[in-house]
Enzyme design. Structure first.
Site, PDB file in Angstrom:
ATOM      1  N   PRO A   2       0.402  -1.216   0.609  1.00  0.00           N
ATOM      2  CA  PRO A   2       0.160  -0.134  -0.292  1.00  0.00           C
ATOM      3  C   PRO A   2       1.018   1.068  -0.075  1.00  0.00           C
ATOM      4  CG  PRO A   2      -0.499  -1.738   1.710  1.00  0.00           C
ATOM      5  CD  PRO A   2       1.007  -1.759   1.431  1.00  0.00           C
ATOM      6  N   GLU A   3       0.554   2.360  -1.101  1.00  0.00           N
ATOM      7  CA  GLU A   3       1.570   3.603  -0.921  1.00  0.00           C
ATOM      8  C   GLU A   3      -0.016   4.543  -1.214  1.00  0.00           C
ATOM      9  OE1 GLU A   3       3.476   3.917  -4.723  1.00  0.00           O
ATOM     10  OE2 GLU A   3       3.905   2.181  -4.783  1.00  0.00           O
ATOM     11  N   HIS A 100      -3.181 -15.766   9.843  1.00  0.00           N
ATOM     12  CA  HIS A 100      -3.206 -14.667  10.040  1.00  0.00           C
ATOM     13  C   HIS A 100      -3.994 -12.671  10.527  1.00  0.00           C
ATOM     14  CE1 HIS A 100       0.583 -15.711   8.445  1.00  0.00           C
ATOM     15  NE2 HIS A 100       0.327 -16.025   7.410  1.00  0.00           N
ATOM     16  N   ARG A 119       3.260 -11.265   6.465  1.00  0.00           N
ATOM     17  CA  ARG A 119       4.262 -10.350   6.508  1.00  0.00           C
ATOM     18  C   ARG A 119       4.627  -9.777   8.430  1.00  0.00           C
ATOM     19  NH1 ARG A 119       6.844  -8.386   1.502  1.00  0.00           N
ATOM     20  NH2 ARG A 119       9.273  -8.892   2.030  1.00  0.00           N
ATOM     21  N   ARG A 162      22.021  16.822  -3.630  1.00  0.00           N
ATOM     22  CA  ARG A 162      22.221  15.256  -3.209  1.00  0.00           C
ATOM     23  C   ARG A 162      21.901  14.753  -4.335  1.00  0.00           C
ATOM     24  NH1 ARG A 162      16.746  13.734   0.346  1.00  0.00           N
ATOM     25  NH2 ARG A 162      18.498  11.799   0.344  1.00  0.00           N
TER      26      ARG A 162
END
Length: 283
Positions: A2-3, A100, A119, A162
């Site tokens: 998920p973003e 889970h 996970r 950077r």
DNA sequence: ATGGGGGCCTGCCGGC
DNA sequence: TGCCGGCAGGCCCCCA
């Protein structure tokens, strides 16, 4: 998974069954996710009313009537399942517990919200609402990419000097909060910038195109998530994943979709993560 | 300060 | 069919 767009989709999906509702009971099936869960999380959630569901970056924040806020992070594989509630035209019974299923919230109104995370890179915490912004996980986050604090001059200043590849820079949550591997790949493709290009070596004019492109990529994905929400309401109530057409992500070897470009999508590894891009039109 | 790499977990998929 | 390596969309931590 998920973003930012997926987390926002989950937040919107949870709203109708959580906001304004009491937590009648909270089942906590193990003492830890990525980190130990807060002491007596079940007890502290029980009897609390959810006043609001917010999102900061990839975190969902549930403000409670107890003065505490439940912080939820889905990690890589975290999912939210809604059951026992009228969803569209369908009534969903409670399914058999799955492996889970780490936390189950029994909500006023009959819905169950199940946090399932194979996970276990996900996290939950319970903190004073007034101190949310200073939580160690949130304190150093950069601006919301869809918010006012993210603009050309900000990005210009942050990228200047950077030496890290732009791919890594945009994944840095302290620079801008909420992008992950997929949407950084998609963003760089649309901006025609190579993921290998040093962050400090991007012209000012290209940096300025980056801001609206990031916003557009995320907004489109949120919109796609919104339409998937309607599907979930008629399907199984599982929030968190939705189909979205990616232009480069996971398309190694396939044709570049840029008009007129004859390139093929390449996959390289940068700081341990896959980057997908077109070597012909991204430079 | 910055940049790079390891590690946390489990599941799945492709190759032999 | 079974085993094994590689891979996964996140993020913290340590090291140079």
């Amino acid at each position: 998974m998920p973003e930012l767009p997926e987390v926002e989709t989950v937040r919107r999906g949870l709203e109708p069954v959580m906001t304004g509702k009491l937590v009648l009971r909270a089942e906590v099936n193990r003492p830890d996710l990525r980190w130990p869960l807060p002491p007596d999380m079940g007890g502290r959630l029980t009897g609390a009313r959810v006043l609001a569901l917010r999102r900061r970056s990839k975190y969902i924040l549930a403000d409670l009537s107890t003065g505490e806020t439940l912080l939820i992070h889905l990690g890589m594989s975290g999912r939210m399942l809604i059951s026992g509630q009228m969803l569209g035209d369908f009534h969903h019974d409670h399914p058999a517990p799955q492996k889970h299923d780490h936390v189950v919230l029994h909500m006023e109104g009959g819905a169950r919200v199940t946090f399932n995370d194979a996970r276990r890179f996900g996290a939950m915490d319970l903190i004073a609402t007034h101190a949310v912004d200073s939580h160690p996980l949130l304190a150093r986050l950069g601006p919301e990419p869809l918010g006012n604090g993210f603009d050309e001059s900000y990005l210009q200043a942050k990228l200047a000097g950077r030496n890290t590849p732009i791919k890594s820079a945009l994944l840095d949550q302290n620079l801008v909060a909420g992008l992950g591997n997929i949407y950084v790949c998609e963003t760089l493709f649309r901006a025609r910038i190579s993921p290998k290009r040093k962050a400090g070596r991007i012209s000012a004019s290209r940096v300025s195109t980056l801001v609206p492109i990031i916003r557009q990529v995320l907004s489109e994905a949120i919109e796609a998530g919104g339409s998937s929400l309607r599907d979930y309401r008629q399907a199984d109530g599982e929030l968190g994943y939705f189909q979205h057409a990616f232009q480069v992500y996971d398309r190694e070897g396939e044709a570049c979709l840029s008009p007129g470009c004859t390139g093929r999508i390449a996959r390289i590894v940068q700081s341990g993560r896959s980057s997908f891009y077109c070597p012909l039109c991204q430079h």
